[in-house]
Design a protein around this motif. Structure first.
Motif, short mmCIF file in Angstrom:
data_model
loop_
_atom_site.label_atom_id
_atom_site.label_comp_id
_atom_site.label_asym_id
_atom_site.label_seq_id
_atom_site.Cartn_x
_atom_site.Cartn_y
_atom_site.Cartn_z
N ASN A 200 0.82 -1.21 0.00
CA ASN A 200 0.00 0.00 0.00
C ASN A 200 0.86 1.26 0.00
N GLN A 201 1.98 1.22 0.73
CA GLN A 201 2.88 2.37 0.75
C GLN A 201 3.48 2.61 -0.63
N TRP A 202 3.89 1.52 -1.28
CA TRP A 202 4.44 1.63 -2.63
C TRP A 202 3.40 2.20 -3.59
N LEU A 203 2.18 1.66 -3.53
CA LEU A 203 1.13 2.10 -4.44
C LEU A 203 0.76 3.56 -4.20
N SER A 204 0.69 3.95 -2.94
CA SER A 204 0.37 5.34 -2.62
C SER A 204 1.41 6.29 -3.20
N HIS A 205 2.68 5.88 -3.12
CA HIS A 205 3.76 6.72 -3.67
C HIS A 205 3.65 6.83 -5.19
N ARG A 206 3.34 5.72 -5.85
CA ARG A 206 3.21 5.75 -7.31
C ARG A 206 2.01 6.58 -7.75
#
Length: 291
Positions: A200-206
């Motif tokens: 979720n952290q990765w997706l939020s950043h993208r």
């Protein structure tokens, strides 16, 4: 847990409760079944019952071990759901005879040479019933839904993954960084919650990167993101919301062949036409790393 959302429309008020009468889910199998083979494929409709409970009931009805019962994905308890289950063909008579609960209905049966495995899904069809929706709100919902069907939505792991206090991933983090071998289903579940949190952290950043590219001109976006101008130009040329990067680990849809993104033109076209999708990092020893 912060999430960056793709769309900026104002909240649309309506009434919704996740119940068996107002929330419906139906699996879309990854492959068509051959209708030949040593496995029985059951298309099952269930209500007010989790997938794990369904498997327990099927195991009891057939005298099978739970590991002998195949399923592609977990379905909500507080819903009316349709999913496909595989069992050895020799248990067909027992399952038809002994499956008596009103919460489970066998809609169809087929056969296959192979059992169903977790992840063998093309997707799910969802239907929900909303109440107290005015004509204006209906129009707003339809407008947003149309945009979502064209652009997609960030597929975050939901609240149910992280426990009632939304913090089970912290226990998983502690276990994952301890270096110890996982013991039991509970520890595996907690570590899975930590993996989901990192995803979720990765997706939020993208998503945040994509919003910056869409909102600002090239020079301003490059300054905000601290990216080279040429990279921002290449990202800006992509017409879709979610921007792709060289080296992204991609996956063909719906049949699952994975590959690395090496050039933009054909890869972006495949993404826009919903023939492929970028994959997110699910951290682990076997994780496929971006180039």
């Amino acid at each position: 847990m912060n999430k960056t959302y793709a769309y900026n429309h104002q909240p649309i008020p309506f009434d919704f409760a996740q119940t068996v009468e107002r929330f419906f889910v139906e699996e879309i199998p990854l492959f068509a079944f051959s209708n030949k083979g040593s496995y029985l494929i059951l298309k099952i409709k269930k209500s007010n019952m989790s997938t794990f409970k369904l498997i327990t009931v099927l195991a009891k009805a057939t005298d099978l071990q739970q590991r002998d019962i195949g399923y592609a994905g977990l379905k909500d308890k507080n819903a009316t759901t349709v999913q496909y289950i595989s069992i050895p063909k020799q248990a067909e008579k027992e399952v038809i005879k002994n499956l008596t609960t009103e919460k489970i209905e066998i809609l169809e049966k087929q056969y296959s040479k192979f059992p169903i495995k977790v992840g063998q899904l093309k997707g799910n069809n969802f239907s929900i019933i909303l109440k107290n929706v005015s004509p204006i709100q209906k129009e707003q919902i339809e407008k947003v839904a149309k945009k979502m069907s064209q652009e997609g939505i960030p597929n975050y792991y939901g609240y149910q993954r992280f426990g009632e206090d939304n913090k089970s991933y912290l226990q998983g983090k502690e276990i994952a960084h301890s270096g110890k071998k996982l013991k039991g289903a509970k520890e595996k579940l907690l570590v899975s919650a930590y993996q989901s949190y990192l995803f979720n952290q990765w997706l939020s950043h993208r998503v945040s990167i994509s919003k910056t590219i869409m909102k600002h001109d090239i020079s301003e976006a490059a300054k905000i993101l601290e990216y080279p101008i040429e990279l921002v130009k290449a990202l800006k040329q992509q017409t879709q919301f979610f921007k792709l990067f060289i080296g992204d680990a991609m996956q063909s849809y719906p049949y699952g062949k994975s590959f690395y993104l090496k050039e933009f033109e054909s890869s972006v076209k495949a993404f826009i036409t919903q023939n492929s999708s970028p994959t997110g990092l699910l951290v682990g020893m076997k994780a496929k790393k971006a180039m």
